[in-house]
Design an enzyme around this catalytic site. Sequence first.
Site, short mmCIF file in Angstrom:
data_model
loop_
_atom_site.label_atom_id
_atom_site.label_comp_id
_atom_site.label_asym_id
_atom_site.label_seq_id
_atom_site.Cartn_x
_atom_site.Cartn_y
_atom_site.Cartn_z
N GLN A 221 43.70 -4.21 32.75
CA GLN A 221 42.26 -3.91 32.80
C GLN A 221 41.82 -3.55 34.22
O GLN A 221 40.67 -3.82 34.61
CB GLN A 221 41.45 -5.09 32.27
CG GLN A 221 41.48 -5.22 30.74
CD GLN A 221 40.88 -4.00 30.04
OE1 GLN A 221 40.05 -3.28 30.59
NE2 GLN A 221 41.31 -3.74 28.81
N SER A 222 42.69 -2.93 35.00
CA SER A 222 42.35 -2.59 36.39
C SER A 222 41.21 -1.57 36.48
O SER A 222 41.32 -0.46 35.95
CB SER A 222 43.59 -2.02 37.08
OG SER A 222 43.23 -1.43 38.31
N ASN A 223 40.16 -1.98 37.19
CA ASN A 223 39.06 -1.04 37.47
C ASN A 223 39.49 -0.03 38.53
O ASN A 223 39.03 1.11 38.53
CB ASN A 223 37.85 -1.81 37.98
CG ASN A 223 37.42 -2.89 37.03
OD1 ASN A 223 37.06 -2.60 35.89
ND2 ASN A 223 37.48 -4.14 37.46
#
Length: 328
Positions: free
Chosen positions: A73-75
């Site tokens: 879920q890396s922004n």
Amino acid sequence: MIKNIARFPLAMLPTPMHALTGLSRQTGIEIFIKRDDLTGLAMGGNKTRKLEYLIQDALARQADTLITAGAAQSNHCRQTAAAAIKAGLACELVLAGEQNSRNGNVLLDTLLGAKIHWTTRDERQQRMQSVAKDIEQRGHVPYVIPVGGSNAVGALGYVNAVIELEQQCQSISWWPTHVVLATSSGGTMAGLVAGKKLTGFPAEIVGISIDKGFDEFPIFENEMAEIALAAAKEIGLDSSFRGDDFNVIREYLGSGYGIVGPEERNAIYKVARSDAILLDPVYTGKAMHGLLALIKNGFFDPDDRILFWHTGGEASLFGYETELIPDK
Ligand SMILES: *Cc1c(COP(=O)(O)O)cnc(C)c1O
């Protein structure tokens, strides 16, 4: 703006700053928010400011493919995929961990056309190197961006942000005593501390660690000092930085990186309902839990003025629906 270094424009600046009136009333202390969730690049976030300098550097080096890594879920990965499009570059992402949800940032990475390589957290550095090698062998020029975009070049985005903040504070005659933010790979905090030294901005910068435990003291602080020093060098600021320049609070890690427990959930619900501000499950939700606990524990004086830096990440709310809506 830093005058002597070019940047590739990606962000809509300045980002807004405003009072959190509901939360200020509830806590009895004045709290403002800086809206870097609204940087405007494919759902925004703090990595956009770093990428303005990283992309400029990639283009100067004639690169045609960006590579970076992060959690599922890396922004940072999602904003890198978006930045690549704006700059006409290809993008390959090394994502670590379980592909437990294809929603949230994974969905956006896919929409944005990034090529995804799944791996484990331990192997992501090595995997980035092997992906870069493959790209080279195909006759292309890779540009590897470190996890979180946290190096001297990326941190310049947050040196700039302090210059921007100072002008905003000037224009409304409101000055925080403390700036509170979520810190993880450290580039944001390193840039802010370097920017504070450059401008003489008066507030204390308080980083709430969302993943670095006491076992990484003072390694993490020293790493940030190194990034700040190298960023300062880039802009010709003759200054030294030490681990002591970084106030990192480690008591609010909960169950660790990316794990949403009752504390994070309560903080997210509280601010959604006090001010209609959406925080994210991994970073700002944990940092807000930390801020609320610090207020409760008397860390601040009643007449202190707090600026909470919203670093973005709301897209990952949609990858955490089971944790955010518990059965009971
Ligand atoms: C990456 C990130 C942070 C942490 O920034 P660092 O520069 O890595 O310390 C905070 N909040 C959000 C939403 C992020 O995506």
